[in-house]
Design a protein around this motif. Structure first.
Motif: not given
Lengths: 64, 174
Positions: A25-30, A39, B39-42, B101, B106, B170, B174
């Motif tokens: 449930g997070v982004s791919r970048q995370t 991070y 998400d938490e990082r975002q 990012d 999400l 990006e 990849e």
């Protein structure tokens, strides 16, 4: 510091970063940032990743 | 500006707002929910972005204050100055959040947002041209409402370019 154990565990289950991110449930970048060591995830996210990969916190995140 | 022109402007603004809202709900969020999930990082990136934007706004206002105290007359109307400072803060926030990012959530469809920004950029350029033709860029020796539309257009173009640069980066990663 790079988290190569996480990368190896993910690859071991044949999961892409996108797959793991979706299940956690997070982004791919995370996920990418955690693997690169850019991070530090919270304990909640660490636990979620461990559950998906079937590993313990020690196995994935404890620095020797 | 006449009353009817003001009313027409407000009506157009309202319509555009409703249209963007509808597009965001229907197309831009994958799960069709109004709320964007991060998400938490975002969340952390967004908070940092807000902090940097605040400092940019604060610094800009400080600069304007110093110029006012020094009796320096700017060739800009006061509302254009304030709008420019807000735009500066937005540029700082958006650039930081997109490159790290944290801008798109999400459940966001980035392509839809890109389209929205591109359409808005074209719309604001058209408005800027109309206002410049109608009123000129400078009124009474100062840049007024036409300048605001130019800044709006610049903002949308800036966001579109930053998104494109980020997507190229990006693809390379990849």
């Amino acid at each position: 510091m790079k988290n190569l154990r996480l990368k190896a565990a993910r690859a071991g289950l044949d999961l892409s970063q996108e797959d793991l991110a979706g299940r956690v449930g997070v982004s791919r970048q995370t996920i990418s940032a955690i693997e690169k060591g850019d991070y530090n995830p919270t304990i909640n996210l660490c636990v979620a990743i461990c559950k998906v990969l079937g590993k313990t916190l020690d196995e994935l995140f404890w620095e020797e | 500006m006449g009353n009817s022109a003001v009313l027409a402007g407000e009506f157009t603004g309202l319509l555009i707002g409703l249209l963007i809202g509808a597009v965001v709900i229907i197309f831009a969020n994958k799960n069709h929910k109004i709320k964007t999930n991060y998400d938490e990082r975002q969340e952390m990136i967004r908070n940092k972005g807000f902090k940097y934007a605040f400092f940019a706004l604060f610094g800009g206002n400080l600069l304007i204050f110093i110029l006012n105290v020094a009796d320096v007359e700017l060739p800009l109307e006061s509302y254009t100055v304030q709008f420019t400072l807000v735009a500066l803060a937005l540029v700082v926030y958006v650039t930081y959040a997109i490159m790290k990012d944290g801008y798109f959530g999400l459940n966001n469809n980035v392509a839809s947002y890109q389209l929205i920004f591109a359409v808005l950029a074209i719309l604001f350029i058209v408005y800027a041209v109309i206002f410049i033709q109608d009123k000129g860029l400078v009124e009474n020796g100062k840049v007024g409402i036409s300048g605001v539309w130019i800044i709006n257009a610049f903002l949308m173009i800036w966001i579109s370019v930053v998104i494109a640069i980020k997507q190229l980066k990006e693809r390379k990663d990849e």
